[in-house]
Design an enzyme around this catalytic site. Structure first.
Site, short mmCIF file in Angstrom:
data_model
loop_
_atom_site.label_atom_id
_atom_site.label_comp_id
_atom_site.label_asym_id
_atom_site.label_seq_id
_atom_site.Cartn_x
_atom_site.Cartn_y
_atom_site.Cartn_z
N ASP A 127 1.03 -1.18 -0.09
CA ASP A 127 0.22 -0.04 0.07
C ASP A 127 1.04 1.27 0.16
O ASP A 127 0.64 2.41 -0.63
CB ASP A 127 -1.15 -0.05 1.08
CG ASP A 127 -0.52 -0.30 2.43
OD1 ASP A 127 0.81 -0.89 2.38
OD2 ASP A 127 -1.14 -0.27 3.47
N ASP A 174 0.71 -1.10 -13.81
CA ASP A 174 -0.37 -0.30 -14.44
C ASP A 174 -0.02 1.31 -13.69
O ASP A 174 -0.19 2.15 -14.55
CB ASP A 174 -1.87 -0.52 -14.16
CG ASP A 174 -2.39 -1.45 -15.34
OD1 ASP A 174 -1.42 -2.42 -15.95
OD2 ASP A 174 -3.51 -1.46 -15.69
MN MN Z 1 -2.08 -6.13 -15.70
#
Ligand code: MN
Ligand code: IPM
Length: 372
Positions: free
Chosen positions: A223, A251
């Site tokens: 996190d 991403d």
């Molecule tokens: Mn992916």
């Protein structure tokens, strides 16, 4: 050299970006004098449509025979509600497992020409140069038991996150070896404040680190890592993490590079008798059905994956550098697709591929000159 390459265009924009990647590979063949043997096979949604299986036996055999495989993307909206083994994604997970490519390398770097393509401030992004080392054949993606059972309020879904010491050791070694050739810093990312899996992960990474006293290691909770990636991305050199965390963080990393269309990847497995890695090369982006077939997808991730293939599966470092230099050259010229928000008119997918091929030309003279 003879290069036997299998192409798996897959679904959506996978078809368009692999077409450009193929052009670039063929241009490398012409410019540097390599013979190419390129075959194509089915994977993902198109394979389900044509054979009923997302990873057909033919594809399995061709991938085992090829020196290297380049995949485009998998995923089609019509399979959104299909059972897990009839989904395009299952094809990709199947081929990763079949080839044993446990090590997914996802470099994330900023290009000067693309600083304004990122929504983040230029000074934050300028100079970012990291590589995410994602474990690719274990963890919750593959763990059993898994499945959905029961009905009504008792309907229940189970997935299992599982790692062995051996699986963690080999991916950690990959990360430390890479760090040695870079800025000598590994950040291992886990969730060891909650998950036993991560506790083992951290212990094993600590053990492996002892074999690399020249490499600095730190441990970060996932996190916090998600936050640090946008707060202070330049602090990262090699990011080592398990399968699902790596999927998610890469991403996020794409935002630093300007667009997810920029990110290449190399999935490496056991070394072949030739000493080369078993390799599956795949851009990080998905099949983007919303823009498929419109000639506007960004092919740089696929083209960068060709460069990675030349380097890791064929040991052709000079050729890989030439492709990366050509990419940089085209980025500087501003001929980029719409996702990168160019100042002028956006280039099409095929225009970008042609521009990279054209930019690869000068290497020919240099190579010729060097030889004569
Ligand atoms: Mn992916
Ligand atoms: C990726 C993709 C895949 C993954 C999907 C398509 C199965 O998101 O390569 O990042 O989750 O590994």
């Amino acid at each position: 050299m003879q290069l036997n390459v299998l192409l798996l265009p897959g679904d959506g924009i996978g078809v368009e970006v692999t077409r450009e990647a193929r052009k670039v590979l063929e241009q490398v063949g012409r410019v540097f004098g390599h013979t190419l043997k390129i075959s194509e096979a089915l994977l993902g949604g198109i394979a389900i449509h044509k054979t009923g299986d997302p990873f057909p036996e033919d594809t399995r055999e061709l991938a085992a025979e090829a020196d290297a495989t380049l995949m485009g993307a998998v995923g089609l909206p019509e399979f959104d509600n299909a059972p897990p083994d009839k989904r395009p994604e299952r094809g990709l997970l199947g081929i990763r497992k079949a080839l044993g490519v446990y090590s997914n390398l996802r470099p994330v770097r900023s290009y000067k020409a693309l600083l304004d393509s990122s929504p983040l401030k230029n000074e934050l992004v300028d100079g970012v140069d990291m590589i995410i080392v994602r474990e690719l054949t274990g963890g919750v993606y593959y763990g059993t038991p898994r499945g959905i059972s029961g009905a009504g309020l008792e309907e229940r879904a189970v997935n299992t996150m599982t790692y062995t010491r051996g699986e963690i050791e080999r991916i950690a070694q990959m990360a430390f070896e890479l760090a040695r050739k870079r800025r000598k810093k590994v950040t291992s990312v886990d969730k060891s404040n909650v998950l036993e899996n991560s506790q083992l992960w951290r212990r094993v990474v600590v053990d492996v680190a002892k074999q690399y006293p020249d490499v600095a290691v730190d441990h970060m909770l996932v996190d916090n890592c998600a936050m640090q990636l946008v707060l202070n991305p330049k602090r990262f050199d090699v990011v080592l993490t398990e399968n699902m965390f790596g999927d998610i963080l890469s991403d996020e990393g794409a935002v630093l590079a300007g667009s997810i269309g920029m990110l290449p990847s190399a999935s490496l497995g056991p070394k072949r008798p030739s000493g080369a890695w078993t390799g599956l090369y795949e851009p990080v982006h998905g099949s983007a059905p919303d823009i498929a077939g419109q000639n506007k997808a960004n092919p740089f991730g696929a083209i960068g994956s060709v460069a990675a293939m030349l380097e890791y599966s064929f040991g052709l470092t000079r050729e890989a550098q030439a492709v990366n230099a050509a990419v940089e050259n085209v980025l500087n010229s501003g001929r980029v697709t719409a996702d990168l928000k160019p100042a002028g008119k956006a280039a099409t997918t095929s225009e970008v591929g042609d521009a990279v091929c054209e930019a690869l030309q000068p290497a020919r003279k240099e190579v010729g000159a060097a030889k004569s």
